[in-house]
Scaffold this motif. Structure first.
Motif, PDB file in Angstrom:
ATOM      1  N   LEU A 218     -25.244  70.592 -80.930  1.00 62.28           N
ATOM      2  CA  LEU A 218     -26.505  69.869 -81.120  1.00 62.28           C
ATOM      3  C   LEU A 218     -27.200  69.599 -79.788  1.00 62.28           C
ATOM      4  N   THR A 219     -26.442  69.353 -78.731  1.00 57.75           N
ATOM      5  CA  THR A 219     -27.053  69.183 -77.419  1.00 57.75           C
ATOM      6  C   THR A 219     -27.807  70.454 -77.016  1.00 57.75           C
ATOM      7  N   ASN A 220     -27.139  71.587 -77.178  1.00 60.13           N
ATOM      8  CA  ASN A 220     -27.779  72.862 -76.864  1.00 60.13           C
ATOM      9  C   ASN A 220     -28.973  73.128 -77.776  1.00 60.13           C
ATOM     10  N   ALA A 221     -28.798  72.886 -79.078  1.00 60.72           N
ATOM     11  CA  ALA A 221     -29.856  73.190 -80.040  1.00 60.72           C
ATOM     12  C   ALA A 221     -31.109  72.369 -79.781  1.00 60.72           C
ATOM     13  N   ALA A 222     -30.956  71.089 -79.461  1.00 59.76           N
ATOM     14  CA  ALA A 222     -32.118  70.248 -79.187  1.00 59.76           C
ATOM     15  C   ALA A 222     -32.854  70.715 -77.944  1.00 59.76           C
ATOM     16  N   ALA A 223     -32.096  71.017 -76.885  1.00 58.99           N
ATOM     17  CA  ALA A 223     -32.729  71.510 -75.660  1.00 58.99           C
ATOM     18  C   ALA A 223     -33.400  72.857 -75.894  1.00 58.99           C
ATOM     19  N   PHE A 224     -32.743  73.730 -76.667  1.00 60.77           N
ATOM     20  CA  PHE A 224     -33.322  75.035 -76.971  1.00 60.77           C
ATOM     21  C   PHE A 224     -34.580  74.891 -77.824  1.00 60.77           C
ATOM     22  N   ALA A 225     -34.604  73.923 -78.730  1.00 60.00           N
ATOM     23  CA  ALA A 225     -35.788  73.706 -79.563  1.00 60.00           C
ATOM     24  C   ALA A 225     -36.998  73.352 -78.704  1.00 60.00           C
ATOM     25  N   GLY A 226     -36.776  72.561 -77.645  1.00 61.74           N
ATOM     26  CA  GLY A 226     -37.874  72.257 -76.740  1.00 61.74           C
ATOM     27  C   GLY A 226     -38.372  73.498 -76.021  1.00 61.74           C
ATOM     28  N   MET A 227     -37.455  74.349 -75.587  1.00 63.59           N
ATOM     29  CA  MET A 227     -37.858  75.591 -74.946  1.00 63.59           C
ATOM     30  C   MET A 227     -38.592  76.498 -75.927  1.00 63.59           C
ATOM     31  N   PHE A 228     -38.115  76.548 -77.175  1.00 56.82           N
ATOM     32  CA  PHE A 228     -38.740  77.404 -78.174  1.00 56.82           C
ATOM     33  C   PHE A 228     -40.139  76.900 -78.539  1.00 56.82           C
ATOM     34  N   ALA A 229     -40.344  75.588 -78.503  1.00 57.60           N
ATOM     35  CA  ALA A 229     -41.684  75.049 -78.741  1.00 57.60           C
ATOM     36  C   ALA A 229     -42.665  75.596 -77.711  1.00 57.60           C
ATOM     37  N   PHE A 230     -42.201  75.746 -76.471  1.00 62.41           N
ATOM     38  CA  PHE A 230     -43.051  76.344 -75.435  1.00 62.41           C
ATOM     39  C   PHE A 230     -43.326  77.816 -75.750  1.00 62.41           C
ATOM     40  N   LEU A 231     -42.296  78.551 -76.146  1.00 60.63           N
ATOM     41  CA  LEU A 231     -42.486  79.963 -76.488  1.00 60.63           C
ATOM     42  C   LEU A 231     -43.481  80.114 -77.632  1.00 60.63           C
ATOM     43  N   SER A 232     -43.400  79.234 -78.610  1.00 64.37           N
ATOM     44  CA  SER A 232     -44.240  79.329 -79.791  1.00 64.37           C
ATOM     45  C   SER A 232     -45.700  78.987 -79.500  1.00 64.37           C
ATOM     46  N   GLY A 233     -45.924  78.011 -78.631  1.00 59.35           N
ATOM     47  CA  GLY A 233     -47.291  77.531 -78.440  1.00 59.35           C
ATOM     48  C   GLY A 233     -47.957  77.848 -77.120  1.00 59.35           C
ATOM     49  N   SER A 234     -47.206  78.311 -76.122  1.00 58.46           N
ATOM     50  CA  SER A 234     -47.754  78.400 -74.764  1.00 58.46           C
ATOM     51  C   SER A 234     -48.877  79.411 -74.624  1.00 58.46           C
ATOM     52  N   SER A 235     -48.790  80.564 -75.330  1.00 62.26           N
ATOM     53  CA  SER A 235     -49.855  81.557 -75.162  1.00 62.26           C
ATOM     54  C   SER A 235     -51.178  81.027 -75.710  1.00 62.26           C
ATOM     55  N   PHE A 236     -51.137  80.290 -76.826  1.00 60.23           N
ATOM     56  CA  PHE A 236     -52.370  79.731 -77.376  1.00 60.23           C
ATOM     57  C   PHE A 236     -52.884  78.572 -76.518  1.00 60.23           C
ATOM     58  N   VAL A 237     -51.962  77.761 -75.999  1.00 55.91           N
ATOM     59  CA  VAL A 237     -52.376  76.648 -75.147  1.00 55.91           C
ATOM     60  C   VAL A 237     -52.951  77.144 -73.826  1.00 55.91           C
ATOM     61  N   LEU A 238     -52.213  78.020 -73.148  1.00 61.71           N
ATOM     62  CA  LEU A 238     -52.626  78.443 -71.809  1.00 61.71           C
ATOM     63  C   LEU A 238     -53.731  79.490 -71.839  1.00 61.71           C
ATOM     64  N   ILE A 239     -53.639  80.472 -72.743  1.00 62.03           N
ATOM     65  CA  ILE A 239     -54.629  81.551 -72.753  1.00 62.03           C
ATOM     66  C   ILE A 239     -55.900  81.137 -73.489  1.00 62.03           C
ATOM     67  N   GLU A 240     -55.768  80.605 -74.706  1.00 66.79           N
ATOM     68  CA  GLU A 240     -56.949  80.278 -75.493  1.00 66.79           C
ATOM     69  C   GLU A 240     -57.569  78.937 -75.097  1.00 66.79           C
ATOM     70  N   PHE A 241     -56.732  77.889 -74.977  1.00 68.77           N
ATOM     71  CA  PHE A 241     -57.271  76.558 -74.711  1.00 68.77           C
ATOM     72  C   PHE A 241     -57.638  76.358 -73.247  1.00 68.77           C
ATOM     73  N   MET A 242     -56.772  76.785 -72.335  1.00 62.87           N
ATOM     74  CA  MET A 242     -57.009  76.552 -70.913  1.00 62.87           C
ATOM     75  C   MET A 242     -57.645  77.740 -70.196  1.00 62.87           C
ATOM     76  N   GLY A 243     -57.826  78.863 -70.880  1.00 64.39           N
ATOM     77  CA  GLY A 243     -58.541  79.992 -70.299  1.00 64.39           C
ATOM     78  C   GLY A 243     -57.766  80.801 -69.275  1.00 64.39           C
ATOM     79  N   VAL A 244     -56.432  80.748 -69.315  1.00 61.38           N
ATOM     80  CA  VAL A 244     -55.619  81.531 -68.382  1.00 61.38           C
ATOM     81  C   VAL A 244     -55.631  82.997 -68.822  1.00 61.38           C
ATOM     82  N   ALA A 245     -55.865  83.925 -67.897  1.00 64.95           N
ATOM     83  CA  ALA A 245     -55.858  85.352 -68.215  1.00 64.95           C
ATOM     84  C   ALA A 245     -54.430  85.806 -68.530  1.00 64.95           C
ATOM     85  N   PRO A 246     -54.261  86.787 -69.451  1.00 61.54           N
ATOM     86  CA  PRO A 246     -52.911  87.251 -69.805  1.00 61.54           C
ATOM     87  C   PRO A 246     -52.035  87.643 -68.606  1.00 61.54           C
TER      88      PRO A 246
END
Length: 407
Positions: A218-246
């Motif tokens: 569970l320690t690993n899973a919780a920490a991994f879930a936080g990392m996976f949240a970044f994987l799931s949302g970062s391209s939309f946050v950084l590229i679409e919302f903040m205008g970062v080029a691919p």
């Protein structure tokens, strides 16, 4: 054939295990373009990531026990063959529905690499040395998520999003050749287990009854879930919302992977001196600090790339420490069912992460808030799981295994 205890074998096992981060990270810069090409929304494209994790989790429950009976090598060969075919299906998918099917099959085949790579390290190196070897293996593996988004962004610009999956198919083909011709079978014949449903369920019941196994997982899973949240949302946050080029997104992703690389090096260097538990406590604290910092900045309305990248680098330093040590801690007392232990460990890790990723996609509000809150919760829950379950659990490494490790 390679010697099982040679450094080259560790590199090969790392390359096999790297299939997981390659299949999740390489297509991240292409997600917005894939949504447009397949005429669908961000939630459906993010579902390809969550569905991959769900399939990955389900497959682990199957491949681990089968590998405990028939050996690691034949199951990995079958898994990589399925991954190769599924990658080609993704590359030529005419619709989002076909892409989702391809991603699920990719996960089902690709799970064999990470699950059985971990189990093979436990087979070869024993309980105490496994944490150090897994740490250095994770350092080698860090090249995959560091390079994958950069390579994915380059392929996207030159050849389009489908080329990402063609490259994954080629990677699987190379790994198949290495498996068939170079890697020996690591599981000793005397450790082979039954594949009857009763025996498999009994093994899982035994593992879930171990306070230490549940706590490490569970320690690993919780920490991994936080990392996976970044994987799931970062391209939309950084590229679409903040205008970062691919291409810049790929560079920023490489920076945060540098945090993970740093954490794994620290984990390997201090594994013998500090032991599993002290390192996990340090790593969980760093995850909690990094995640809560990102959440606080987002809630305060600070919407800049560095308000995301900086805290997540700290988070990944912590996760780089937590991941190999929690894996080693969970597998340590279970030498005869290391495949089943690795399967259940990975199943819980991926299931919790997939649920978190799906929630990030479902509640994405166009800003970084949802993603940042999810990462903050992941870090805090990892710390709570360690303090509540691991710290008070007794060590259960068999004495014979400890003697073997010191020999």
């Amino acid at each position: 054939m390679l010697r099982l205890t040679s450094p080259a074998t560790v590199v090969v096992l790392a390359a096999l295990t790297a299939l997981g981060p390659l299949a999740t990270d390489m297509y991240l810069p292409a997600m917005p373009e894939m949504a447009a090409a397949l005429d669908t929304g961000p939630d459906q494209i993010q579902l390809t990531l969550s569905l991959y994790m769900a399939g990955f989790a389900l497959a682990q429950l199957i491949c681990g026990p089968i590998a405990d009976r028939f050996g690691r090598k034949p199951v990995m060969i079958a898994g990589f063959a399925l991954f190769l075919v599924a990658s080609l299906l993704c590359a030529f998918a005419p619709s989002i529905e076909w892409l989702l099917v391809g991603r699920f099959l990719q996960a089902f085949g690709g799970s064999a690499g990470p699950v059985l790579g971990r189990a093979a390290v436990r087979d070869i190196h024993g309980p105490l040395e496994a944490g150090r070897v897994l740490s250095y293996m994770a350092s080698t593996m860090a090249l995959a998520p560091a390079l994958a988004p950069v390579i994915g962004a380059g392929l996207l610009l030159l050849f389009g999003w489908a080329s990402v999956f063609v490259l994954l198919a080629l990677y699987a083909a190379v790994m198949l050749l290495i498996l068939v011709f170079l890697l020996p079978e690591p599981l000793p014949p005397e450790y082979r287990q039954s594949t009857s449903p009763r025996a498999i369920l009994a093994n899982f019941h035994l593992l879930l009854g171990q306070r230490a196994f549940v706590g490490y997982t569970l320690t690993n899973a919780a920490a991994f879930a936080g990392m996976f949240a970044f994987l799931s949302g970062s391209s939309f946050v950084l590229i679409e919302f903040m205008g970062v080029a691919p291409p810049l997104y790929g560079v920023l992703f490489t920076l945060i992977v540098g945090g993970f690389f740093t954490g794994t090096l620290l984990s390997g260097r201090y594994s013998r001196r500090l032991g599993h538990d002290r390192l996990i406590q340090l790593g969980a604290l760093l995850c909690a600090l990094g995640g809560s910092s990102m959440a606080a900045l987002a809630l305060a309305g600070v919407f800049t790339p560095w308000a995301v990248i900086g805290p997540h680098m700290l988070y990944l330093i912590g996760f780089g420490i937590v991941m190999p040590q929690s894996m080693a801690g969970a597998l340590a007392p279970n030498p005869r069912i290391a495949g089943s232990a690795s399967s259940l460990f990975g199943f819980l890790q991926m299931t919790i992460a997939a649920l978190g990723g799906a929630l990030v996609g479902q509640f994405h509000d166009g800003t970084s808030r949802t993603m940042a809150i999810a990462i903050g919760l992941g870090g805090m829950l990892a710390l709570v799981a360690y303090l509540g379950l691991v710290r008070s659990a007794p060590c259960a490494v068999p004495a014979a295994e400890q003697s073997r490790n010191r020999a």
